[in-house]
Scaffold this active site. Sequence first.
Site, PDB file in Angstrom:
ATOM      1  N   ASP A   7      26.902   8.401  42.711  1.00 28.76           N
ATOM      2  CA  ASP A   7      27.131   8.350  41.271  1.00 28.76           C
ATOM      3  C   ASP A   7      27.228   9.815  40.831  1.00 28.76           C
ATOM      4  OD1 ASP A   7      26.882   7.498  38.479  1.00 28.76           O
ATOM      5  OD2 ASP A   7      24.810   8.186  38.607  1.00 28.76           O
ATOM      6  N   ARG A   8      27.826  10.084  39.682  1.00 25.93           N
ATOM      7  CA  ARG A   8      27.944  11.492  39.252  1.00 25.93           C
ATOM      8  C   ARG A   8      26.878  11.916  38.276  1.00 25.93           C
ATOM      9  NH1 ARG A   8      32.471  13.779  35.238  1.00 25.93           N
ATOM     10  NH2 ARG A   8      30.685  13.587  33.831  1.00 25.93           N
ATOM     11  N   ASP A   9      26.940  11.382  37.045  1.00 33.68           N
ATOM     12  CA  ASP A   9      26.015  11.860  36.003  1.00 33.68           C
ATOM     13  C   ASP A   9      24.585  11.433  36.321  1.00 33.68           C
ATOM     14  OD1 ASP A   9      28.514  11.183  33.468  1.00 33.68           O
ATOM     15  OD2 ASP A   9      28.186  12.967  34.660  1.00 33.68           O
ATOM     16  N   THR A  50      32.039   6.975  39.513  1.00 32.43           N
ATOM     17  CA  THR A  50      31.422   7.297  38.228  1.00 32.43           C
ATOM     18  C   THR A  50      32.027   6.516  37.069  1.00 32.43           C
ATOM     19  OG1 THR A  50      30.975   9.109  36.663  1.00 32.43           O
ATOM     20  CG2 THR A  50      32.975   9.310  38.009  1.00 32.43           C
ATOM     21  N   ASN A  51      31.152   5.924  36.249  1.00 26.21           N
ATOM     22  CA  ASN A  51      31.590   5.315  34.989  1.00 26.21           C
ATOM     23  C   ASN A  51      31.881   6.449  34.010  1.00 26.21           C
ATOM     24  OD1 ASN A  51      31.198   2.728  35.957  1.00 26.21           O
ATOM     25  ND2 ASN A  51      29.389   2.298  34.688  1.00 26.21           N
ATOM     26  N   HIS A  91      37.148   2.918  31.513  1.00 23.55           N
ATOM     27  CA  HIS A  91      37.140   1.803  30.547  1.00 23.55           C
ATOM     28  C   HIS A  91      35.818   1.705  29.765  1.00 23.55           C
ATOM     29  CE1 HIS A  91      39.822   0.567  33.982  1.00 23.55           C
ATOM     30  NE2 HIS A  91      40.661   0.620  32.955  1.00 23.55           N
TER      31      HIS A  91
HETATM   32  O1  LIG Z   1      26.264   7.951  35.823  1.00 21.60           O
HETATM   33  P1  LIG Z   1      27.793   7.880  35.826  1.00 21.60           P
HETATM   34  O2  LIG Z   1      28.313   6.503  36.177  1.00 21.60           O
HETATM   35  O3  LIG Z   1      28.403   8.982  36.672  1.00 21.60           O
HETATM   36  O4  LIG Z   1      28.251   8.208  34.307  1.00 21.60           O
HETATM   37  C1  LIG Z   1      27.475   7.766  33.204  1.00 21.60           C
HETATM   38  C2  LIG Z   1      28.225   8.254  31.979  1.00 21.60           C
HETATM   39  O5  LIG Z   1      29.527   7.712  31.957  1.00 21.60           O
HETATM   40  C3  LIG Z   1      27.591   7.819  30.681  1.00 21.60           C
HETATM   41  O6  LIG Z   1      27.362   6.412  30.748  1.00 21.60           O
HETATM   42  C4  LIG Z   1      26.922   5.911  29.473  1.00 21.60           C
HETATM   43  O7  LIG Z   1      26.745   4.523  29.594  1.00 21.60           O
HETATM   44  P2  LIG Z   1      27.865   3.522  28.960  1.00 21.60           P
HETATM   45  O8  LIG Z   1      29.131   3.737  29.751  1.00 21.60           O
HETATM   46  O9  LIG Z   1      28.009   3.902  27.498  1.00 21.60           O
HETATM   47  O10 LIG Z   1      27.266   2.107  29.176  1.00 21.60           O
HETATM   48  C5  LIG Z   1      25.601   6.556  29.058  1.00 21.60           C
HETATM   49  O11 LIG Z   1      24.599   6.175  29.988  1.00 21.60           O
HETATM   50  C6  LIG Z   1      25.727   8.082  29.071  1.00 21.60           C
HETATM   51  O12 LIG Z   1      24.449   8.663  28.877  1.00 21.60           O
HETATM   52  C7  LIG Z   1      26.285   8.558  30.377  1.00 21.60           C
HETATM   53  O13 LIG Z   1      26.560   9.966  30.306  1.00 21.60           O
HETATM   54 MG   LIG Z   2      24.460   8.144  36.536  1.00 19.11          MG
HETATM   55 ZN   LIG Z   3      37.013   0.252  34.719  1.00 13.67          ZN
END
Ligand SMILES: O=P(O)(O)OC[C@@H](O)[C@H]1O[C@@H](OP(=O)(O)O)[C@@H](O)[C@@H](O)[C@@H]1O
Ligand SMILES: [Mg+2]
Ligand SMILES: [Zn+2]
Length: 175
Positions: A7-9, A50-51, A91
């Site tokens: 995962d990234r963040d 990564t989301n 998305h």
């Molecule tokens: O941890 P990865 O997957 O790399 O990325 C997470 C981020 O896309 C963001 O995902 C969001 O969740 P929502 O997408 O709003 O449910 C929140 O949790 C943010 O704090 C976070 O920075």
């Molecule tokens: Mg993360």
């Molecule tokens: Zn998607």
Amino acid sequence: MKLLILDRDGVINHDSDAYIKSLEEWIPIPGSIEAIAQLSKAGWTVAVATNQSGIARGYYPLETLEAMHARLRALVAEQGGEVGLIVHCPHGPDEGCDCRKPKPGMLRTIAEHYQVPLAGVWFVGDSKGDLEAALAVDAQPVLVKTGKGERTLEKGVPQTTLIFDDLAAIAREII
Ligand SMILES: O=P(O)(O)OC[C@@H](O)[C@H]1O[C@@H](OP(=O)(O)O)[C@@H](O)[C@@H](O)[C@@H]1O
Ligand SMILES: [Mg+2]
Ligand SMILES: [Zn+2]
């Protein structure tokens, strides 16, 4: 093939409840760049899933995300390593895509790219959705305590989850 998916963040870079919206906000977690470089020099392929709903939400454009990933690749390359495939879900939560974690679409994309099975492959994350995505494809859920990891741990994690302080600790364990 030794494949590790991250995962990234909250794993590679610091996360924020306000999203990581600019290159300046993309700050590596201490030891993470070195860990990725050491892993890749030890023969591991390190991929990223990564989301990035911040794109759908209009917080930042795809170009900014790509600049963050170019910075990641450059920093790891400076240490003699390399980053493998980086897959992102642009998305929003209501779009019903197949790639947004906890769905395992991005993990499947990575497995297909490298033509390897996902069973037992470590997927390292800081959120419950990361762990669920891993379990959905019989990969090994791994939680780090960085990012949202401590909060995730407090809420309870799947029994088979492996737990580490951070990505550097994972590199020390598996190299
Ligand atoms: O941890 P990865 O997957 O790399 O990325 C997470 C981020 O896309 C963001 O995902 C969001 O969740 P929502 O997408 O709003 O449910 C929140 O949790 C943010 O704090 C976070 O920075
Ligand atoms: Mg993360
Ligand atoms: Zn998607």
